[in-house]
Scaffold this motif. Structure first.
Motif, short mmCIF file in Angstrom:
data_model
loop_
_atom_site.label_atom_id
_atom_site.label_comp_id
_atom_site.label_asym_id
_atom_site.label_seq_id
_atom_site.Cartn_x
_atom_site.Cartn_y
_atom_site.Cartn_z
N CYS A 5 0.84 -1.20 0.00
CA CYS A 5 0.00 0.00 0.00
C CYS A 5 0.88 1.26 0.00
O CYS A 5 1.84 1.34 0.77
CB CYS A 5 -0.90 -0.01 1.24
SG CYS A 5 -1.84 1.50 1.48
N VAL A 6 0.57 2.23 -0.86
CA VAL A 6 1.40 3.43 -0.96
C VAL A 6 0.67 4.67 -0.46
O VAL A 6 1.08 5.78 -0.74
CB VAL A 6 1.89 3.65 -2.41
CG1 VAL A 6 2.84 2.57 -2.82
CG2 VAL A 6 0.72 3.77 -3.38
N ARG A 7 -0.42 4.53 0.28
CA ARG A 7 -1.05 5.70 0.89
C ARG A 7 0.01 6.44 1.70
O ARG A 7 0.81 5.82 2.40
CB ARG A 7 -2.22 5.28 1.78
CG ARG A 7 -2.90 6.48 2.44
CD ARG A 7 -3.86 6.04 3.50
NE ARG A 7 -5.19 5.77 3.00
CZ ARG A 7 -6.12 6.71 2.81
NH1 ARG A 7 -5.82 7.98 3.01
NH2 ARG A 7 -7.33 6.39 2.39
N LEU A 8 0.00 7.75 1.61
CA LEU A 8 1.04 8.56 2.22
C LEU A 8 0.86 8.61 3.73
O LEU A 8 -0.07 9.27 4.24
CB LEU A 8 1.04 9.97 1.62
CG LEU A 8 2.24 10.85 1.95
CD1 LEU A 8 3.53 10.20 1.45
CD2 LEU A 8 2.07 12.23 1.33
N ARG A 282 7.43 1.54 -5.97
CA ARG A 282 6.83 2.08 -4.75
C ARG A 282 7.42 3.44 -4.40
O ARG A 282 6.71 4.34 -3.94
CB ARG A 282 7.01 1.10 -3.58
CG ARG A 282 6.17 -0.16 -3.70
CD ARG A 282 6.07 -0.87 -2.37
NE ARG A 282 7.34 -1.35 -1.89
CZ ARG A 282 7.86 -2.55 -2.17
NH1 ARG A 282 7.20 -3.38 -2.96
NH2 ARG A 282 9.01 -2.93 -1.68
N LEU A 283 8.72 3.58 -4.62
CA LEU A 283 9.38 4.86 -4.36
C LEU A 283 8.80 5.95 -5.25
O LEU A 283 8.51 7.07 -4.80
CB LEU A 283 10.89 4.73 -4.58
CG LEU A 283 11.78 5.74 -3.86
CD1 LEU A 283 11.74 5.49 -2.35
CD2 LEU A 283 13.21 5.63 -4.36
N LEU A 284 8.60 5.62 -6.52
CA LEU A 284 8.02 6.60 -7.45
C LEU A 284 6.57 6.92 -7.08
O LEU A 284 6.13 8.07 -7.18
CB LEU A 284 8.11 6.06 -8.88
CG LEU A 284 9.53 5.86 -9.41
CD1 LEU A 284 9.50 5.17 -10.78
CD2 LEU A 284 10.26 7.19 -9.52
N ALA A 285 5.83 5.91 -6.65
CA ALA A 285 4.45 6.15 -6.22
C ALA A 285 4.40 7.03 -4.98
O ALA A 285 3.53 7.90 -4.84
CB ALA A 285 3.74 4.82 -5.96
N ARG A 286 5.34 6.81 -4.06
CA ARG A 286 5.40 7.65 -2.86
C ARG A 286 5.68 9.10 -3.24
O ARG A 286 5.06 10.02 -2.71
CB ARG A 286 6.49 7.14 -1.92
CG ARG A 286 6.71 8.02 -0.68
CD ARG A 286 7.87 7.51 0.14
NE ARG A 286 7.52 6.25 0.76
CZ ARG A 286 7.02 6.15 2.00
NH1 ARG A 286 6.82 7.23 2.72
NH2 ARG A 286 6.74 4.98 2.51
N ALA A 287 6.61 9.30 -4.18
CA ALA A 287 6.92 10.66 -4.62
C ALA A 287 5.71 11.32 -5.25
O ALA A 287 5.45 12.52 -5.03
CB ALA A 287 8.08 10.64 -5.61
N ALA A 288 4.93 10.56 -6.01
CA ALA A 288 3.72 11.11 -6.62
C ALA A 288 2.70 11.48 -5.55
O ALA A 288 2.02 12.52 -5.66
CB ALA A 288 3.13 10.10 -7.60
N ALA A 289 2.59 10.66 -4.51
CA ALA A 289 1.66 10.96 -3.43
C ALA A 289 2.08 12.21 -2.67
O ALA A 289 1.23 13.02 -2.27
CB ALA A 289 1.56 9.76 -2.48
N ILE A 290 3.38 12.38 -2.47
CA ILE A 290 3.89 13.57 -1.79
C ILE A 290 3.61 14.81 -2.63
O ILE A 290 3.20 15.86 -2.11
CB ILE A 290 5.40 13.43 -1.50
CG1 ILE A 290 5.63 12.33 -0.46
CG2 ILE A 290 5.99 14.75 -1.02
CD1 ILE A 290 7.08 11.93 -0.29
N ALA A 292 1.17 15.15 -4.76
CA ALA A 292 -0.27 15.41 -4.68
C ALA A 292 -0.63 16.08 -3.37
O ALA A 292 -1.45 16.99 -3.32
CB ALA A 292 -1.04 14.11 -4.84
N ARG A 293 0.00 15.64 -2.26
CA ARG A 293 -0.27 16.24 -0.95
C ARG A 293 0.17 17.69 -0.93
O ARG A 293 -0.54 18.57 -0.41
CB ARG A 293 0.45 15.44 0.13
CG ARG A 293 0.39 16.04 1.53
CD ARG A 293 -1.03 16.21 2.06
NE ARG A 293 -1.81 14.99 1.95
CZ ARG A 293 -1.71 13.96 2.77
NH1 ARG A 293 -0.89 14.00 3.78
NH2 ARG A 293 -2.46 12.89 2.59
N SER A 294 1.32 17.99 -1.50
CA SER A 294 1.80 19.38 -1.50
C SER A 294 0.91 20.27 -2.34
O SER A 294 0.86 21.48 -2.13
CB SER A 294 3.25 19.44 -2.00
OG SER A 294 3.33 19.03 -3.36
#
Length: 299
Positions: A5-8, A282-290, A292-294
């Motif tokens: 799961c990659v939810r931030l 997963r690392l790339l997905a985490r960066a995309a989630a970050i 989106a959050r910003s």
């Protein structure tokens, strides 16, 4: 093994539910998840007050922004049912469940939540962040991780665990349970959340060191108790530009190899096979989630 799961959830800020002034300020602290606590930080005589404060604070939060989570009391206590009944489910994303020691606990909670969701007209299932904080819970980690479709994260609680053992809270004592929780979470495709660093919550450097240890063991984030801990923890669990560029090259090289009929590649002198691709993605997905959050939206 399923993809994780990659939810931030780099930082989960725990705030006492009976402190309305702190609940109101929590959303501005930069944490990925706001955890409004009805359990350990609230004395028994203040539980009812805390439920009202938390419900009011949840209704005041925007639908955009940090994940909205409530830590309820254990299902084996008389406080859990009133906790669940007081929650405005339309204003909530997840529930943190303490001291889980059996898969049956989560199956029972799943049925209770299904009834409440039907009554309140909620269509999307609430997620669960499951706390493993006792020796029995740690030893049953994988069966608990697999027990309920709502579970999207395992959280290791070091305080109760070391208390049960009569052990010190240090890296040596925590290595085994941390490793078990991280492995069980990965096996089940869940996020792994580490315990809060509470030896000195205002020591940003110590918080950073502790978070880096957790990251190296495979955790995705940490619970924090103080706003001063949010920044260092977010930094540790945010991939830097060098790591992201390497991840992009790994994925691109592997996919190019597949197109050419090869299952391997070499990136920066490192042999790349299929085992390196999921963590890179997963690392790339985490960066995309970050990102989106910003931008002000919940990923």
């Amino acid at each position: 093994m399923p993809d994780v799961c990659v939810r931030l959830r780099r930082s989960l800020l725990m705030t006492p539910g009976n402190r309305p002034e702190r609940l109101a300020k929590a959303a501005g602290c930069g944490a990925d998840v706001l955890v409004f606590d009805l359990e350990d930080s609230v004395p028994p005589e203040r539980k009812a007050q805390a439920r009202g404060c938390v419900a009011q604070a949840l209704r005041a939060l925007s639908a955009k922004g940090p994940e909205r989570c409530v830590r309820i009391n254990g299902l084996d206590t008389p406080h859990a049912a009133p906790d669940l009944a007081a929650l405005p489910l339309a204003h909530l994303d997840s529930i943190m469940v303490p001291k889980v020691e059996s898969p049956d606990t989560l199956r029972t909670l799943d049925a209770q939540l299904a009834e409440l969701e039907a009554v309140q007209g909620r269509e999307q299932a609430l997620e669960l962040i499951v706390m493993l904080e006792t020796p029995r819970g740690i030893l049953r980690a994988l069966s608990i991780a697999d027990a309920c479709h709502r579970t999207t994260a395992l959280f290791f609680g070091s305080g109760d665990y070391t208390s049960a053992l009569g052990a010190e809270v240090d890296d040596t004592t925590l290595l085994y349970p941390r490793s078990v929780v991280a492995a069980a979470a990965a096996a089940a495709g869940l996020a792994a959340i580490d315990a809060a660093y509470f030896l000195d919550v205002k020591d940003a450097a110590a918080t950073r060191r502790d978070a880096d240890t957790a990251r190296c063991l495979g955790f995705d984030g940490k619970v924090v108790f103080h706003p001063n801990q949010v920044g260092p923890v977010n930094d540790v669990f945010t991939p830097d530009a060098t790591a992201l560029e390497r991840a992009r090259r790994i994925v691109a090289a592997y996919e190019a190899g597949l197109r050419d009929g090869r299952g391997t590649a070499v990136v920066d002198g490192v042999f790349v096979a299929v085992d390196l691709v999921p963590p890179a993605r997963r690392l790339l997905a985490r960066a995309a989630a970050i990102a989106a959050r910003s931008g002000g939206t919940r990923p």
